[in-house]
Design a protein around this motif. Structure first.
Motif, mmCIF file in Angstrom:
data_model
loop_
_atom_site.group_PDB
_atom_site.id
_atom_site.type_symbol
_atom_site.label_atom_id
_atom_site.label_comp_id
_atom_site.label_asym_id
_atom_site.label_seq_id
_atom_site.Cartn_x
_atom_site.Cartn_y
_atom_site.Cartn_z
ATOM 1 N N GLU A 59 37.733 -5.070 60.418
ATOM 2 C CA GLU A 59 36.899 -3.909 60.744
ATOM 3 C C GLU A 59 37.432 -3.178 61.971
ATOM 4 O OE1 GLU A 59 34.494 -2.439 59.048
ATOM 5 O OE2 GLU A 59 34.934 -3.918 57.482
ATOM 6 N N SER A 60 37.919 -3.943 62.946
ATOM 7 C CA SER A 60 38.507 -3.328 64.142
ATOM 8 C C SER A 60 39.752 -2.528 63.798
ATOM 9 C CB SER A 60 38.847 -4.423 65.165
ATOM 10 O OG SER A 60 39.491 -3.870 66.295
ATOM 11 N N GLY A 66 41.371 4.639 61.493
ATOM 12 C CA GLY A 66 40.634 5.879 61.283
ATOM 13 C C GLY A 66 40.761 6.827 62.459
ATOM 14 N N LYS A 67 40.690 6.284 63.665
ATOM 15 C CA LYS A 67 40.832 7.112 64.867
ATOM 16 C C LYS A 67 42.242 7.676 64.984
ATOM 17 C CE LYS A 67 37.273 4.656 67.498
ATOM 18 N NZ LYS A 67 37.020 3.712 68.621
ATOM 19 N N LEU A 68 43.243 6.870 64.623
ATOM 20 C CA LEU A 68 44.633 7.332 64.676
ATOM 21 C C LEU A 68 44.853 8.472 63.684
ATOM 22 C CD1 LEU A 68 47.538 6.945 65.742
ATOM 23 C CD2 LEU A 68 47.877 5.285 63.897
ATOM 24 N N LEU A 69 44.335 8.315 62.476
ATOM 25 C CA LEU A 69 44.488 9.364 61.464
ATOM 26 C C LEU A 69 43.782 10.642 61.896
ATOM 27 C CD1 LEU A 69 44.000 7.287 58.180
ATOM 28 C CD2 LEU A 69 46.149 8.008 59.245
ATOM 29 N N GLN A 70 42.619 10.487 62.525
ATOM 30 C CA GLN A 70 41.889 11.653 63.017
ATOM 31 C C GLN A 70 42.676 12.359 64.117
ATOM 32 O OE1 GLN A 70 39.116 12.956 61.767
ATOM 33 N NE2 GLN A 70 39.254 14.645 63.253
ATOM 34 N N THR A 127 44.607 1.515 51.779
ATOM 35 C CA THR A 127 43.898 2.585 51.083
ATOM 36 C C THR A 127 43.601 3.755 52.012
ATOM 37 O OG1 THR A 127 42.899 0.970 49.580
ATOM 38 C CG2 THR A 127 41.847 3.130 49.707
ATOM 39 N N LEU A 128 43.248 3.458 53.254
ATOM 40 C CA LEU A 128 43.032 4.525 54.239
ATOM 41 C C LEU A 128 44.270 5.400 54.374
ATOM 42 C CD1 LEU A 128 41.140 3.203 57.406
ATOM 43 C CD2 LEU A 128 40.429 5.009 55.848
ATOM 44 N N PHE A 129 45.430 4.751 54.557
ATOM 45 C CA PHE A 129 46.681 5.503 54.685
ATOM 46 C C PHE A 129 46.987 6.256 53.394
ATOM 47 C CE2 PHE A 129 47.791 2.410 58.138
ATOM 48 C CZ PHE A 129 48.010 3.350 59.133
ATOM 49 N N ARG A 130 46.760 5.619 52.263
ATOM 50 C CA ARG A 130 47.060 6.262 50.973
ATOM 51 C C ARG A 130 46.249 7.549 50.787
ATOM 52 N NH1 ARG A 130 46.301 3.385 45.001
ATOM 53 N NH2 ARG A 130 46.963 5.186 43.739
ATOM 54 N N ILE A 131 44.947 7.457 51.031
ATOM 55 C CA ILE A 131 44.083 8.630 50.858
ATOM 56 C C ILE A 131 44.475 9.736 51.823
ATOM 57 C CG2 ILE A 131 41.717 9.465 51.135
ATOM 58 C CD1 ILE A 131 40.791 6.696 50.117
ATOM 59 N N TRP A 132 44.747 9.354 53.077
ATOM 60 C CA TRP A 132 45.105 10.359 54.087
ATOM 61 C C TRP A 132 46.440 11.023 53.746
ATOM 62 C CZ3 TRP A 132 48.992 11.051 57.764
ATOM 63 C CH2 TRP A 132 48.733 12.011 58.752
#
Length: 202
Positions: A59-60, A66-70, A127-132
């Motif tokens: 989770e961390s 998420g913060k890095l992608l933002q 998945t976070l990286f893939r979607i972004w």
């Protein structure tokens, strides 16, 4: 209450680093408690099992990713620039990558190897990286194959990290990053050539 939260965060941070360096399976409660320098009793107040710590670490990492992608989203002037930010993490983190590989790839690989139920949760990082990345390639003008390109870049970066860890070769990482930047140039040029006159990427 704030002290308890601070201690918990320290435990998660120490566990995250140890899971990366040693592997989840080879990191014990004692290793983490020693790194944080707290008693076993205080440790068990925050986490009852190593699986609880693993869930908190994932989770961390999800939150940090998420913060890095933002951040990349806000600072990158174009989709091409933002994709390049992803590529550059191979250089930014190259010393750790040479020693331990990619933190996402190594964790997913280890959890899969031991059949751990948290593998699906760890995969959410990819998945976070893939979607972004898919969103960036769409903005670049590659709407039809955006997901394929996102997966290709993820796969390529994982391959670079794996071989960089195997050979401990700084020059290899730099050459591959240069090739990836050239690949993004080609993606952008192909998108521009196929773009109908007067159309936009929005």
């Amino acid at each position: 209450m704030s002290d308890a939260k601070t201690t918990r965060d320290q435990i998660v941070e120490a566990a995250d680093e140890l899971f990366y360096r040693q592997g989840y399976e080879y990191t014990s409660f004692a290793d983490i408690a020693s790194a944080v320098r707290i008693s076993r009793g205080n440790f068990y107040y925050h986490f009852k099992t190593k699986d609880d710590i693993l869930a908190a670490v994932i989770e961390s990492r999800l939150s940090a990713t998420g913060k890095l992608l933002q951040q990349w989203q806000e600072t990158g002037q174009s989709a091409e620039d933002r994709i390049r930010s992803f590529i550059e993490i191979l250089l930014t983190n190259r010393e750790k990558i040479k020693l331990y590989g990619c933190p996402v790839g190594t964790l997913c690989g280890e959890l899969g190897k031991i059949g751990h139920s948290a593998q699906a949760d760890a995969k959410r990082l990819f998945t976070l990286f893939r979607i972004w990345l898919r969103g960036q390639f769409r903005q670049l003008g590659r709407r039809r194959d955006a997901d394929q390109l996102a997966l290709h870049l993820l796969a390529r970066s994982q391959g670079v990290a794996t071989l960089a860890s195997a050979f401990r070769d700084d020059g290899f990482i730099r050459r591959e990053v240069k090739l990836l930047h050239a690949w993004v140039d080609d993606c952008a040029r192909n998108a521009a050539r196929s773009k109908p006159a007067g159309s936009t990427n929005s």
